[in-house]
Design a protein around this motif. Structure first.
Motif, PDB file in Angstrom:
ATOM      1  N   PRO A   5       0.811  -1.214   0.000  1.00 12.89           N
ATOM      2  CA  PRO A   5       0.000   0.000   0.000  1.00 12.89           C
ATOM      3  C   PRO A   5       0.853   1.277   0.000  1.00 12.89           C
ATOM      4  CG  PRO A   5      -0.754  -1.554   1.682  1.00 12.89           C
ATOM      5  CD  PRO A   5       0.576  -2.041   1.195  1.00 12.89           C
ATOM      6  N   ALA A   6       0.203   2.404  -0.173  1.00 10.72           N
ATOM      7  CA  ALA A   6       0.886   3.693  -0.146  1.00 10.72           C
ATOM      8  C   ALA A   6       1.499   3.930   1.232  1.00 10.72           C
ATOM      9  CB  ALA A   6      -0.098   4.815  -0.473  1.00 10.72           C
ATOM     10  N   ARG A   7       2.601   4.693   1.242  1.00  4.58           N
ATOM     11  CA  ARG A   7       3.279   4.999   2.497  1.00  4.58           C
ATOM     12  C   ARG A   7       3.696   6.463   2.532  1.00  4.58           C
ATOM     13  NH1 ARG A   7       7.281   0.764   0.659  1.00  4.58           N
ATOM     14  NH2 ARG A   7       5.974   1.185  -1.148  1.00  4.58           N
ATOM     15  N   VAL A   8       3.657   7.018   3.730  1.00  2.00           N
ATOM     16  CA  VAL A   8       4.249   8.333   3.988  1.00  2.00           C
ATOM     17  C   VAL A   8       5.491   8.090   4.837  1.00  2.00           C
ATOM     18  CG1 VAL A   8       3.962  10.580   5.089  1.00  2.00           C
ATOM     19  CG2 VAL A   8       2.050   9.561   3.821  1.00  2.00           C
ATOM     20  N   ILE A  14      11.124  16.455   6.271  1.00  3.19           N
ATOM     21  CA  ILE A  14      10.218  16.555   5.140  1.00  3.19           C
ATOM     22  C   ILE A  14       9.684  15.161   4.810  1.00  3.19           C
ATOM     23  CG2 ILE A  14       9.952  17.273   2.731  1.00  3.19           C
ATOM     24  CD1 ILE A  14      12.486  19.025   3.172  1.00  3.19           C
ATOM     25  N   PRO A  15       8.441  14.850   5.191  1.00  2.77           N
ATOM     26  CA  PRO A  15       7.872  13.551   4.833  1.00  2.77           C
ATOM     27  C   PRO A  15       7.763  13.413   3.308  1.00  2.77           C
ATOM     28  CG  PRO A  15       6.528  14.677   6.483  1.00  2.77           C
ATOM     29  CD  PRO A  15       7.504  15.678   5.960  1.00  2.77           C
ATOM     30  N   ARG A  16       7.890  12.190   2.840  1.00  4.08           N
ATOM     31  CA  ARG A  16       7.776  11.922   1.407  1.00  4.08           C
ATOM     32  C   ARG A  16       6.754  10.819   1.159  1.00  4.08           C
ATOM     33  NH1 ARG A  16      12.628  14.142   2.257  1.00  4.08           N
ATOM     34  NH2 ARG A  16      13.350  15.610   0.656  1.00  4.08           N
ATOM     35  N   PHE A  17       6.195  10.850  -0.042  1.00  6.74           N
ATOM     36  CA  PHE A  17       5.095   9.941  -0.365  1.00  6.74           C
ATOM     37  C   PHE A  17       5.544   8.849  -1.324  1.00  6.74           C
ATOM     38  CE2 PHE A  17       1.399   8.847  -3.085  1.00  6.74           C
ATOM     39  CZ  PHE A  17       0.618   8.255  -2.102  1.00  6.74           C
ATOM     40  N   LYS A  18       5.165   7.621  -0.980  1.00  3.68           N
ATOM     41  CA  LYS A  18       5.394   6.483  -1.877  1.00  3.68           C
ATOM     42  C   LYS A  18       4.034   5.923  -2.293  1.00  3.68           C
ATOM     43  CE  LYS A  18       9.916   4.644  -0.478  1.00  3.68           C
ATOM     44  NZ  LYS A  18      10.624   3.408  -0.039  1.00  3.68           N
ATOM     45  N   PRO A  19       3.729   5.933  -3.582  1.00  6.63           N
ATOM     46  CA  PRO A  19       2.433   5.421  -4.035  1.00  6.63           C
ATOM     47  C   PRO A  19       2.369   3.909  -3.896  1.00  6.63           C
ATOM     48  CG  PRO A  19       3.810   6.000  -5.908  1.00  6.63           C
ATOM     49  CD  PRO A  19       4.555   6.459  -4.686  1.00  6.63           C
ATOM     50  N   PRO A  20       1.177   3.342  -4.021  1.00  7.49           N
ATOM     51  CA  PRO A  20       1.034   1.879  -3.930  1.00  7.49           C
ATOM     52  C   PRO A  20       1.875   1.172  -4.986  1.00  7.49           C
ATOM     53  CG  PRO A  20      -1.114   2.956  -3.886  1.00  7.49           C
ATOM     54  CD  PRO A  20      -0.126   4.015  -4.237  1.00  7.49           C
ATOM     55  N   THR A  76       8.335   8.965   7.253  1.00 11.90           N
ATOM     56  CA  THR A  76       8.520   9.944   8.329  1.00 11.90           C
ATOM     57  C   THR A  76       9.951   9.857   8.870  1.00 11.90           C
ATOM     58  OG1 THR A  76       7.782   8.395  10.054  1.00 11.90           O
ATOM     59  CG2 THR A  76       6.078   9.716   8.938  1.00 11.90           C
ATOM     60  N   LYS A  77      10.254  10.740   9.797  1.00  8.52           N
ATOM     61  CA  LYS A  77      11.613  10.803  10.344  1.00  8.52           C
ATOM     62  C   LYS A  77      12.006   9.519  11.054  1.00  8.52           C
ATOM     63  CE  LYS A  77      14.572  13.850  13.118  1.00  8.52           C
ATOM     64  NZ  LYS A  77      14.618  15.107  13.901  1.00  8.52           N
ATOM     65  N   ARG A  78      11.056   8.898  11.769  1.00  4.75           N
ATOM     66  CA  ARG A  78      11.368   7.719  12.575  1.00  4.75           C
ATOM     67  C   ARG A  78      10.913   6.402  11.946  1.00  4.75           C
ATOM     68  NH1 ARG A  78       9.620   8.853  18.687  1.00  4.75           N
ATOM     69  NH2 ARG A  78       7.653   9.467  17.708  1.00  4.75           N
ATOM     70  N   GLY A  79      10.196   6.480  10.832  1.00  3.82           N
ATOM     71  CA  GLY A  79       9.707   5.244  10.221  1.00  3.82           C
ATOM     72  C   GLY A  79       8.814   5.540   9.039  1.00  3.82           C
ATOM     73  N   GLU A  80       7.574   5.068   9.102  1.00  4.62           N
ATOM     74  CA  GLU A  80       6.637   5.341   8.022  1.00  4.62           C
ATOM     75  C   GLU A  80       5.212   5.083   8.479  1.00  4.62           C
ATOM     76  OE1 GLU A  80       7.902   2.681   4.894  1.00  4.62           O
ATOM     77  OE2 GLU A  80       6.439   1.146   5.482  1.00  4.62           O
ATOM     78  N   HIS A  81       4.273   5.644   7.710  1.00  4.94           N
ATOM     79  CA  HIS A  81       2.848   5.394   7.895  1.00  4.94           C
ATOM     80  C   HIS A  81       2.370   4.599   6.685  1.00  4.94           C
ATOM     81  CE1 HIS A  81       2.533   9.420  10.353  1.00  4.94           C
ATOM     82  NE2 HIS A  81       3.248   8.480  10.960  1.00  4.94           N
ATOM     83  N   ILE A  82       1.813   3.434   6.920  1.00  5.26           N
ATOM     84  CA  ILE A  82       1.276   2.613   5.832  1.00  5.26           C
ATOM     85  C   ILE A  82      -0.227   2.864   5.747  1.00  5.26           C
ATOM     86  CG2 ILE A  82       1.025   0.290   4.905  1.00  5.26           C
ATOM     87  CD1 ILE A  82       3.391  -0.593   6.586  1.00  5.26           C
ATOM     88  N   LEU A  83      -0.671   3.348   4.580  1.00  7.23           N
ATOM     89  CA  LEU A  83      -2.081   3.698   4.373  1.00  7.23           C
ATOM     90  C   LEU A  83      -2.771   2.538   3.664  1.00  7.23           C
ATOM     91  CD1 LEU A  83      -1.592   7.381   3.163  1.00  7.23           C
ATOM     92  CD2 LEU A  83      -1.836   6.525   5.496  1.00  7.23           C
ATOM     93  N   VAL A  84      -3.545   1.795   4.407  1.00  8.19           N
ATOM     94  CA  VAL A  84      -4.151   0.566   3.896  1.00  8.19           C
ATOM     95  C   VAL A  84      -5.606   0.838   3.516  1.00  8.19           C
ATOM     96  CG1 VAL A  84      -4.673  -1.837   4.395  1.00  8.19           C
ATOM     97  CG2 VAL A  84      -2.648  -0.769   5.411  1.00  8.19           C
ATOM     98  N   LYS A  85      -5.925   0.585   2.263  1.00  7.97           N
ATOM     99  CA  LYS A  85      -7.274   0.865   1.758  1.00  7.97           C
ATOM    100  C   LYS A  85      -8.205  -0.286   2.122  1.00  7.97           C
ATOM    101  CE  LYS A  85      -9.369   3.174  -2.199  1.00  7.97           C
ATOM    102  NZ  LYS A  85      -9.169   3.612  -3.598  1.00  7.97           N
ATOM    103  N   VAL A  86      -8.718  -0.241   3.340  1.00  7.83           N
ATOM    104  CA  VAL A  86      -9.552  -1.332   3.836  1.00  7.83           C
ATOM    105  C   VAL A  86     -10.892  -1.383   3.118  1.00  7.83           C
ATOM    106  CG1 VAL A  86      -8.461  -1.349   6.112  1.00  7.83           C
ATOM    107  CG2 VAL A  86     -10.449   0.108   5.722  1.00  7.83           C
ATOM    108  N   SER A  87     -11.291  -0.280   2.495  1.00  4.25           N
ATOM    109  CA  SER A  87     -12.588  -0.242   1.804  1.00  4.25           C
ATOM    110  C   SER A  87     -12.631  -1.159   0.588  1.00  4.25           C
ATOM    111  CB  SER A  87     -12.918   1.188   1.376  1.00  4.25           C
ATOM    112  OG  SER A  87     -11.964   1.669   0.438  1.00  4.25           O
ATOM    113  N   GLU A  88     -11.479  -1.588   0.071  1.00  6.68           N
ATOM    114  CA  GLU A  88     -11.462  -2.450  -1.105  1.00  6.68           C
ATOM    115  C   GLU A  88     -11.113  -3.905  -0.767  1.00  6.68           C
ATOM    116  OE1 GLU A  88      -8.598  -0.732  -3.776  1.00  6.68           O
ATOM    117  OE2 GLU A  88      -6.882  -1.588  -2.699  1.00  6.68           O
ATOM    118  N   PHE A  89     -11.086  -4.239   0.511  1.00  3.87           N
ATOM    119  CA  PHE A  89     -10.786  -5.611   0.910  1.00  3.87           C
ATOM    120  C   PHE A  89     -11.859  -6.579   0.400  1.00  3.87           C
ATOM    121  CE2 PHE A  89      -8.125  -4.888   5.044  1.00  3.87           C
ATOM    122  CZ  PHE A  89      -7.023  -4.601   4.263  1.00  3.87           C
ATOM    123  N   THR A  90     -11.417  -7.771   0.040  1.00  3.36           N
ATOM    124  CA  THR A  90     -12.353  -8.871  -0.155  1.00  3.36           C
ATOM    125  C   THR A  90     -12.792  -9.361   1.228  1.00  3.36           C
ATOM    126  OG1 THR A  90     -10.632 -10.572  -0.092  1.00  3.36           O
ATOM    127  CG2 THR A  90     -11.117  -9.560  -2.246  1.00  3.36           C
TER     128      THR A  90
END
Length: 284
Positions: free
Chosen positions: A209-212, A276-282, A214-228
Motif C-alpha cells: 500500500p501507499a506509504r508516507v 520533510i515527509p515523502r510519499f510512496k504510491p502503492p 517519516t523521520k522515525r519510520g513510516e505510515h502505511i495507508l491501507v485501503k480497507v474499503s477495497e478488501f475482499t
C-alpha cells in the motif's frame, strides 16, 4: 493514476504554482499525495488541519500538553477540480504555518495562572485526513448543536459563555467525526521494524500500500474499503493482535507501532518537525 497526476501537475505549472512556498518546500511531493487521495462525491470533502504537536511542545517548552488544532478547513467536492482546490488550500496554510509565531499562542493553566507560549514554526504541522468527510451531515450536526446551545443560553444567561457552542469550531470537529473509513493506518516509529511489518501487510493485502515516509519510520495507508471478505477477516483478526505483540516486545513508555482508524497525515513535501515527509504510491 499517471494521467491524473500529469493533469494536476501541468495545471499547477501552467499557473506558476509549483514553486516552494512557506513550509511547502517540495510541492511535487504534495501533488503526488493529493492525487492519491480518493475521489469524493458532492456531499464529501477533504479536511485540512493546522496543528500544534504535543511532542513539539515537550521538546521546546518542557511539557507535553496535547495536540491542539489551530485551524481546520474543509474543501467540499461541490467545487470543480476539487483536488486542485485542495492543493491551493495546502499552499495557503503552508504560508500561515511558516509565520505561526506571529499570531498563534498556546495557553497553559499552571495553578491559578495562565501561561502563554508563542508557537514557532517547528511546533506546527500541516495535516490532511486521507479519509473524506461528509460535510453535509457535519453541517446538519453543527447547526443542531448551535441552535440547542443558543436555546440553553437564553434559559440560563449567566452560563452563556460556557454553553454557546462556537459554530466555526464545532463544524471542524463534526467534520472529523463524519469521515468515511476508506483507509486505516499503521504508524511505525522504528525504522528497523519497517521491513518486517511491510512483509506482514503485503502477505494479507497482496500488494504494497501507499506509504508516507517519516523521520522515525513510516505510515502505511491501507485501503480497507477495497478488501475482499477473506482479506477483511484475516486483516481484522491478525493485524491488531500483531501490533500489540510488537509493542509488548519492543515498546517502552511510547508504543513503537500504532494501528489507527481515525488519523491525519503530515502533508508530504512540507516541513514536519524539522523533517520533510515523502510519499510512496502503492506498488501493485
Amino acid at each position: 493514476m499517471k494521467k491524473a497526476m500529469s493533469g494536476l501537475l501541468d495545471k499547477v505549472r501552467r499557473l506558476g504554482l509549483d514553486k516552494p512556498v512557506g513550509i511547502m518546500v517540495e510541492p511535487e511531493e504534495a501533488i503526488k499525495f493529493v492525487e492519491f487521495l480518493p475521489d469524493v462525491s458532492w456531499n464529501q470533502g477533504y479536511v485540512v488541519l493546522l496543528l500544534i504537536r504535543s511532542k513539539g511542545l515537550k521538546e521546546k517548552y518542557g511539557f507535553k500538553g496535547t495536540d491542539h488544532c489551530l485551524s481546520i478547513h474543509v474543501v467540499p467536492a461541490y467545487y470543480e477540480d476539487t483536488k486542485f482546490k485542495l492543493y491551493l488550500a495546502l499552499r495557503r496554510y503552508s504560508v500561515i504555518a511558516r509565520y505561526s509565531i506571529e499570531y498563534y499562542i498556546y495557553e497553559r493553566h499552571v495553578g491559578d495562572e495562565i501561561v502563554i507560549y508563542k508557537i514557532p514554526q517547528p511546533l506546527v504541522a500541516l495535516m490532511v485526513s486521507p479519509n473524506p468527510t461528509d460535510w453535509v451531515r457535519a453541517s446538519v450536526d453543527t447547526v443542531s448543536e448551535f441552535t440547542n446551545s443558543l436555546r440553553d443560553a437564553l434559559l440560563t444567561p449567566e452560563r452563556a459563555d460556557e454553553i454557546v457552542r462556537r459554530i466555526d469550531v464545532r463544524f471542524g470537529a463534526n467534520a472529523m467525526k463524519r469521515t468515511k473509513h476508506v483507509f486505516h493506518m499503521i504508524d511505525i516509529d522504528r525504522k528497523d521494524l519497517v521491513p518486517e511489518i511491510e512483509e506482514k501487510v503485503h502477505e494479507i493485502v497482496e500488494y504494497m500500500p501507499a506509504r508516507v515516509i517519516t523521520k522515525r519510520g513510516e505510515h502505511i495507508l491501507v485501503k480497507v474499503s477495497e478488501f475482499t471478505r477473506n482479506q477483511a477477516r484475516k486483516w481484522f483478526t491478525e493485524i491488531p493482535k500483531y501490533v500489540n505483540e510488537l509493542n509488548e516486545e519492543y515498546g517502552g513508555e511510547e508504543p513503537v507501532v500504532e494501528y489507527k482508524k481515525n488519523f491525519q497525515e503530515p502533508v508530504p513535501g512540507t516541513i514536519y518537525r524539522e523533517y520533510i515527509p515523502r510519499f510512496k504510491p502503492p506498488e501493485r
